[in-house]
Design a protein around this motif. Structure first.
Motif, PDB file in Angstrom:
ATOM      1  N   UNK A   1       5.166  40.895 -61.100  1.00  0.00           N
ATOM      2  CA  UNK A   1       4.635  41.047 -62.448  1.00  0.00           C
ATOM      3  C   UNK A   1       3.404  40.170 -62.628  1.00  0.00           C
ATOM      4  N   UNK A   2       2.474  40.675 -63.422  1.00  0.00           N
ATOM      5  CA  UNK A   2       1.255  39.923 -63.737  1.00  0.00           C
ATOM      6  C   UNK A   2       0.995  40.051 -65.227  1.00  0.00           C
TER       7      UNK A   2
ATOM      8  N   UNK B   1      -1.149  32.864 -57.189  1.00  0.00           N
ATOM      9  CA  UNK B   1      -0.514  32.152 -58.305  1.00  0.00           C
ATOM     10  C   UNK B   1      -0.322  32.993 -59.568  1.00  0.00           C
ATOM     11  N   UNK B   2      -1.177  33.987 -59.787  1.00  0.00           N
ATOM     12  CA  UNK B   2      -1.090  34.760 -61.028  1.00  0.00           C
ATOM     13  C   UNK B   2       0.067  35.748 -61.039  1.00  0.00           C
TER      14      UNK B   2
ATOM     15  N   UNK C   1      -3.977  44.899 -62.240  1.00  0.00           N
ATOM     16  CA  UNK C   1      -3.996  43.958 -63.357  1.00  0.00           C
ATOM     17  C   UNK C   1      -5.403  43.495 -63.709  1.00  0.00           C
ATOM     18  N   UNK C   2      -6.385  43.853 -62.885  1.00  0.00           N
ATOM     19  CA  UNK C   2      -7.753  43.442 -63.144  1.00  0.00           C
ATOM     20  C   UNK C   2      -8.063  42.025 -62.721  1.00  0.00           C
ATOM     21  N   UNK C   3      -7.233  41.465 -61.827  1.00  0.00           N
ATOM     22  CA  UNK C   3      -7.492  40.114 -61.346  1.00  0.00           C
ATOM     23  C   UNK C   3      -8.644  40.120 -60.345  1.00  0.00           C
ATOM     24  N   UNK C   4      -9.462  39.076 -60.317  1.00  0.00           N
ATOM     25  CA  UNK C   4     -10.576  39.010 -59.365  1.00  0.00           C
ATOM     26  C   UNK C   4     -10.050  38.807 -57.948  1.00  0.00           C
ATOM     27  N   UNK C   5     -10.844  39.153 -56.942  1.00  0.00           N
ATOM     28  CA  UNK C   5     -10.421  38.915 -55.561  1.00  0.00           C
ATOM     29  C   UNK C   5     -10.097  37.446 -55.332  1.00  0.00           C
ATOM     30  N   UNK C   6      -9.173  37.192 -54.429  1.00  0.00           N
ATOM     31  CA  UNK C   6      -8.806  35.813 -54.108  1.00  0.00           C
ATOM     32  C   UNK C   6     -10.026  35.068 -53.595  1.00  0.00           C
ATOM     33  N   UNK C   7     -10.264  33.885 -54.146  1.00  0.00           N
ATOM     34  CA  UNK C   7     -11.402  33.082 -53.720  1.00  0.00           C
ATOM     35  C   UNK C   7     -12.652  33.271 -54.571  1.00  0.00           C
ATOM     36  N   UNK C   8     -12.645  34.309 -55.442  1.00  0.00           N
ATOM     37  CA  UNK C   8     -13.810  34.525 -56.286  1.00  0.00           C
ATOM     38  C   UNK C   8     -13.874  33.467 -57.371  1.00  0.00           C
TER      39      UNK C   8
ATOM     40  N   UNK D   1       5.076  42.526 -69.411  1.00  0.00           N
ATOM     41  CA  UNK D   1       3.842  42.215 -68.681  1.00  0.00           C
ATOM     42  C   UNK D   1       2.833  43.344 -68.791  1.00  0.00           C
ATOM     43  N   UNK D   2       1.557  42.985 -68.693  1.00  0.00           N
ATOM     44  CA  UNK D   2       0.511  44.005 -68.700  1.00  0.00           C
ATOM     45  C   UNK D   2       0.584  44.871 -67.456  1.00  0.00           C
ATOM     46  N   UNK D   3       1.016  44.283 -66.348  1.00  0.00           N
ATOM     47  CA  UNK D   3       1.103  45.009 -65.088  1.00  0.00           C
ATOM     48  C   UNK D   3       2.379  44.597 -64.362  1.00  0.00           C
ATOM     49  N   UNK D   4       3.091  45.576 -63.851  1.00  0.00           N
ATOM     50  CA  UNK D   4       4.313  45.283 -63.112  1.00  0.00           C
ATOM     51  C   UNK D   4       4.448  46.257 -61.954  1.00  0.00           C
ATOM     52  N   UNK D   5       5.186  45.839 -60.947  1.00  0.00           N
ATOM     53  CA  UNK D   5       5.379  46.699 -59.780  1.00  0.00           C
ATOM     54  C   UNK D   5       6.699  46.434 -59.104  1.00  0.00           C
ATOM     55  N   UNK D   6       7.152  47.412 -58.332  1.00  0.00           N
ATOM     56  CA  UNK D   6       8.365  47.285 -57.531  1.00  0.00           C
ATOM     57  C   UNK D   6       8.071  47.783 -56.125  1.00  0.00           C
TER      58      UNK D   6
END
Length: 201
Positions: free
Chosen positions: A48-49, A25-26, A186-193, A64-69
């Protein structure tokens, strides 16, 4: 760009498998015009995140703080340097925390984000190569904010390409890996954490 309806079946299967992966979702995923002339057939997407992203699709991610292609290239005749008929190319840029710029370990850590993501997703690959670069930008004049010190942005950029080794053109695991790469950058936690929170009262 070639007409999708005239694309080879393996390319259509590969694109369908990449596009079928639902992002966490993020992350915001958008279609992207693929760069021309890199291969007879190509496809691209952006991810993007943002730290404050709500996950409802309404965020303004102009910066965005973090983006990718992620770009998929296909040459039915194959290319020797690819060691195959498909090639995946990615670019990820992430904002650094103060003090991280110049860290000698940062390039190795950034590269491990990609290799770990591929391994954890079970994505088969060969001929992997790329670079990790640290950049710093300072805004002056009309682009800067008020104050004595002009705003500064420190970033890490990862550019890489690899050849998927899946024999059935199902590249879904590579899409999963790329999403995990952007999330890690982006520093997001693992999914489910479950994030720690202060108990009420």
């Amino acid at each position: 760009m070639p007409d999708p309806n005239s694309s080879p079946p393996p390319f259509r299967r590969a694109v369908s498998s990449l596009a079928s992966v639902a992002p966490r979702p993020e992350l915001v995923v958008r279609p992207l015009e693929a760069p021309p002339r890199l291969a007879p057939f190509s496809w691209a997407t952006s991810v993007e995140a943002d730290i404050g992203h709500r996950g409802d699709g309404t965020d303004d991610l102009d910066e965005p703080d973090t983006s990718g292609r992620l770009i998929l290239l296909h040459d039915p005749d194959g290319q020797e340097r690819w060691q195959g008929t498909f090639r995946l190319v990615c670019f990820v840029q992430a904002r650094l925390e103060p003090g991280q710029l110049g860290d000698d370990m940062l390039p190795r850590i950034g590269w491990s984000w990609l290799t770990d993501a591929l391994e954890h997703a079970g994505a088969g690959y060969t001929a992997l190569g790329g670079t990790v670069t640290q950049t710093s930008s300072v805004r002056f004049g009309g682009l800067s904010e008020d104050g004595d010190d002009p705003p500064r942005e420190d970033d890490v950029e990862l550019r890489a390409s690899w050849t998927p080794t899946e024999s059935d053109a199902d590249l879904a695991r590579h899409a999963v890996a790329f999403g995990a790469l952007v999330a890690t950058a982006a520093g997001l936690p693992p999914v489910g954490a479950v994030p720690l929170s202060r108990s009420p009262g």
